[in-house]
Write a protein that holds these residues in place. Structure first.
Motif, PDB file in Angstrom:
ATOM      1  N   LEU A  36       6.691   7.577  -3.494  1.00 25.34           N
ATOM      2  CA  LEU A  36       5.302   7.360  -3.092  1.00 25.34           C
ATOM      3  C   LEU A  36       4.617   8.676  -2.730  1.00 25.34           C
ATOM      4  CD1 LEU A  36       5.773   4.202  -0.842  1.00 25.34           C
ATOM      5  CD2 LEU A  36       4.719   4.282  -3.103  1.00 25.34           C
ATOM      6  N   ALA A  37       3.361   8.770  -3.072  1.00 22.79           N
ATOM      7  CA  ALA A  37       2.540   9.923  -2.699  1.00 22.79           C
ATOM      8  C   ALA A  37       1.116   9.419  -2.484  1.00 22.79           C
ATOM      9  CB  ALA A  37       2.600  11.006  -3.769  1.00 22.79           C
ATOM     10  N   ASP A  38       0.184  10.343  -2.364  1.00 26.94           N
ATOM     11  CA  ASP A  38      -1.196   9.953  -2.101  1.00 26.94           C
ATOM     12  C   ASP A  38      -1.853   9.347  -3.341  1.00 26.94           C
ATOM     13  OD1 ASP A  38      -3.669   9.624  -0.998  1.00 26.94           O
ATOM     14  OD2 ASP A  38      -4.248  11.737  -1.148  1.00 26.94           O
ATOM     15  N   ARG A  39      -1.897  10.103  -4.425  1.00 27.04           N
ATOM     16  CA  ARG A  39      -2.572   9.637  -5.633  1.00 27.04           C
ATOM     17  C   ARG A  39      -1.672   9.633  -6.868  1.00 27.04           C
ATOM     18  NH1 ARG A  39      -8.102   9.441  -5.091  1.00 27.04           N
ATOM     19  NH2 ARG A  39      -8.964  10.370  -3.192  1.00 27.04           N
ATOM     20  N   MET A  42       5.428   7.795  -8.786  1.00 29.74           N
ATOM     21  CA  MET A  42       6.432   7.883  -9.842  1.00 29.74           C
ATOM     22  C   MET A  42       7.359   6.682  -9.773  1.00 29.74           C
ATOM     23  SD  MET A  42       7.437   9.582 -12.403  1.00 29.74           S
ATOM     24  CE  MET A  42       8.751   9.105 -13.500  1.00 29.74           C
ATOM     25  N   LEU A  43       7.477   5.913 -10.886  1.00 35.82           N
ATOM     26  CA  LEU A  43       8.330   4.728 -10.955  1.00 35.82           C
ATOM     27  C   LEU A  43       9.416   4.926 -12.001  1.00 35.82           C
ATOM     28  CD1 LEU A  43       5.641   3.467  -9.650  1.00 35.82           C
ATOM     29  CD2 LEU A  43       6.459   1.306 -10.646  1.00 35.82           C
ATOM     30  N   VAL A  44      10.641   4.515 -11.650  1.00 37.70           N
ATOM     31  CA  VAL A  44      11.725   4.442 -12.632  1.00 37.70           C
ATOM     32  C   VAL A  44      12.374   3.073 -12.493  1.00 37.70           C
ATOM     33  CG1 VAL A  44      12.190   6.916 -12.692  1.00 37.70           C
ATOM     34  CG2 VAL A  44      13.389   5.483 -11.044  1.00 37.70           C
ATOM     35  N   THR A  57       4.529   7.389 -14.712  1.00 40.24           N
ATOM     36  CA  THR A  57       3.750   7.909 -13.585  1.00 40.24           C
ATOM     37  C   THR A  57       2.419   7.174 -13.522  1.00 40.24           C
ATOM     38  OG1 THR A  57       4.750  10.104 -13.772  1.00 40.24           O
ATOM     39  CG2 THR A  57       2.669   9.947 -12.577  1.00 40.24           C
ATOM     40  N   PHE A  58       2.090   6.653 -12.345  1.00 36.17           N
ATOM     41  CA  PHE A  58       0.819   5.960 -12.134  1.00 36.17           C
ATOM     42  C   PHE A  58      -0.031   6.807 -11.193  1.00 36.17           C
ATOM     43  CE2 PHE A  58       3.621   2.660 -13.516  1.00 36.17           C
ATOM     44  CZ  PHE A  58       2.832   1.759 -14.206  1.00 36.17           C
ATOM     45  N   ALA A  67      -0.243  -3.448 -10.432  1.00 36.39           N
ATOM     46  CA  ALA A  67      -0.068  -3.370 -11.885  1.00 36.39           C
ATOM     47  C   ALA A  67       1.217  -2.628 -12.239  1.00 36.39           C
ATOM     48  CB  ALA A  67      -1.278  -2.670 -12.514  1.00 36.39           C
ATOM     49  N   ALA A  68       1.589  -1.620 -11.429  1.00 35.60           N
ATOM     50  CA  ALA A  68       2.824  -0.883 -11.688  1.00 35.60           C
ATOM     51  C   ALA A  68       4.043  -1.781 -11.492  1.00 35.60           C
ATOM     52  CB  ALA A  68       2.906   0.336 -10.764  1.00 35.60           C
ATOM     53  N   LEU A  69       4.011  -2.630 -10.474  1.00 36.23           N
ATOM     54  CA  LEU A  69       5.133  -3.550 -10.250  1.00 36.23           C
ATOM     55  C   LEU A  69       5.226  -4.572 -11.383  1.00 36.23           C
ATOM     56  CD1 LEU A  69       4.930  -4.197  -6.389  1.00 36.23           C
ATOM     57  CD2 LEU A  69       6.391  -2.597  -7.632  1.00 36.23           C
ATOM     58  N   ASP A  70       4.074  -5.021 -11.863  1.00 36.82           N
ATOM     59  CA  ASP A  70       4.090  -5.958 -13.004  1.00 36.82           C
ATOM     60  C   ASP A  70       4.674  -5.278 -14.244  1.00 36.82           C
ATOM     61  OD1 ASP A  70       2.920  -7.858 -11.386  1.00 36.82           O
ATOM     62  OD2 ASP A  70       0.865  -7.350 -12.004  1.00 36.82           O
TER      63      ASP A  70
END
Length: 455
Positions: A36-39, A42-44, A57-58, A67-70
């Protein structure tokens, strides 16, 4: 220590914890590690062998990660997994937002301690490289190894405990402001008018001394000659009015007369007095404001204890005030989420750290891990309990006077702080008032003023 099965109590507790974690991280779930960051998020998506199935990267805020979790759930489904477990580090407030989004989608959610990530990062390839990609993979890998924990639930049922947490944080901020104001006043007076600090044994605890200083600073702008010309009788009347305005009854005339006599003292940097007294006026105003806010926050904290139905229970521990108990519970949250009283002590960093290997036995010290503010809250509770709680007072005397393995006063106070946490856990979770006989391990030696508590 083990029972007939060869499994110790620590083994059973560890097995139970692993079972709970396995329920949140089943092998049928893919693992979504998120840095997690401000803006930039990063998801793997990985399997339980840390093989990366998808990466993306979102560029969005934490509350836009739905939407990233979906997307992660879709990638996990394509790889043949029945669901996903979301994992992240508890950075700031963002993890709570992510926990809510995961709960709304029926996803399991766990957290990984930043310290665990740091250690894993160094052991990964013996470097200190740090990138968002690597951190997300490390978070997923630690989760697969069950080196994670279940955070406090973020839901409506926990709203009252959440409010107590925020009130406790606000109280800590106000205490810092209060102490800072006191130190500033002391430092400034030591510079320009040190005699004022000698007029009372504990000047900052004396309502009379504070009221008299406020009169001197605000009425005449720190012009001590003008205040002296006022005369002792009129000065006493002005201080009496200020004490009444502050909610007091009557001033201590001994302190008033000593402070008036100190007006003739020329010690200190006299040339700086006008400027310093102007600053003192502002600092006293800040101090009064912080104290007023502190009283309000502490009243709100005790009202939350009433809502939880815990006031009578926690105050059954002699010497523990409602505010002191609320300050501790504000740092622990609902004590029912802990598996044992020892877990609460570990959470505070007050558990002893053993050092044994073969025939070597090192000196036990505190772990120092956990929540520092919880340690402070427990430490503050010790002082009141040692004054009025005969069980804790007897325990303290025993620890500091026994012939073998005698503890220093600080060590004994730390042991009492741990006892307060353990017994508070028992009182809250079992909904039973504090019993001094049980607290003294079934003995009654604490009833004797010259006796000692159980070992």
């Amino acid at each position: 220590m083990s029972n007939g099965s060869g499994v110790s109590r620590g083994d059973r507790n560890r097995n139970a914890r692993l079972s709970r974690l396995r329920g949140a991280v089943p092998v049928t779930n893919a693992i979504v590690g998120i840095d997690l960051a401000d803006r930039k998020q990063m998801l793997v998506v990985t399997d339980h062998d840390s093989k990366v199935l998808a990466r993306r990267t979102f560029r969005c805020k934490a509350w836009d990660l739905g939407a990233a979790l979906d997307w992660a759930a879709d990638r996990a489904s394509r790889a043949g997994f029945a669901g996903v477990t979301v994992a992240c580090e508890p950075t700031g407030h963002r993890w709570m937002v992510l926990a809510q989004l995961a709960t709304e989608r029926g996803m399991s959610f766990v957290c990984v301690q930043p310290a665990a990530s740091s250690w894993a990062r160094k052991s990964e390839d013996l470097t200190t490289d740090k990138t968002d990609d690597k951190d997300a993979v490390l978070i997923a890998r630690l989760t697969a190894q069950l080196r994670c924990y279940l955070p406090e639930p973020v839901d409506e049922a926990n709203a009252t405990w959440t409010r107590l947490r925020h009130l406790g944080s606000r109280r800590e901020d106000l205490l810092e402001e209060h102490v800072a104001a006191v130190q500033t006043v002391r430092d400034l007076l030591e510079c320009v008018w040190p005699a004022a600090l000698e007029t009372a044994k504990h000047p900052f605890r004396s309502a009379t001394w504070v009221a008299a200083l406020a009169v001197i600073v605000r009425r005449d702008g720190g012009d001590l000659d003008r205040t002296r010309r006022l005369g002792l009788a009129r000065f006493e009347r002005a201080v009496r009015a200020e004490v009444t305005r502050r909610g007091g009854v009557r001033p201590c005339l001994r302190i008033v007369r000593r402070l008036f006599a100190a007006l003739d003292d020329r010690a200190g940097v006299v040339a700086h007095r006008p400027a310093v007294f102007e600053r003192l006026e502002w600092t006293l105003a800040d101090w009064d404001e912080a104290r007023a806010k502190l009283v309000d926050v502490e009243a709100r904290m005790t009202s939350v204890l009433d809502e939880l139905g815990l006031t009578a229970l926690v105050t059954s521990i002699d010497g523990l005030s409602p505010v002191g108990a609320a300050a501790i519970l504000a740092q622990t949250g609902d004590l029912a989420r802990f598996t044992s009283a020892r877990a609460v002590v570990k959470h505070a960093g007050l558990a002893p750290r053993e050092r044994k290997s073969g025939t070597f036995t090192g000196r036990a010290r505190l772990t120092g891990a956990g929540r520092p503010q919880l340690r402070v809250a427990a430490w503050r509770a010790v002082w009141g309990c040692l004054q009025t709680n005969r069980v804790y007072a007897a325990r303290y005397r025993y620890l500091t006077s026994r012939e073998h393995n005698r503890l220093t006063p600080t060590q004994a106070q730390t042991a009492v702080a741990g006892a307060i946490l353990r017994q508070l856990y028992a009182v809250v979770t079992q909904r039973r008032a504090w019993d001094p006989v049980i607290a003294a391990h079934g003995t009654t030696a604490w009833k004797e003023t010259t006796g000692t508590a159980a070992a």
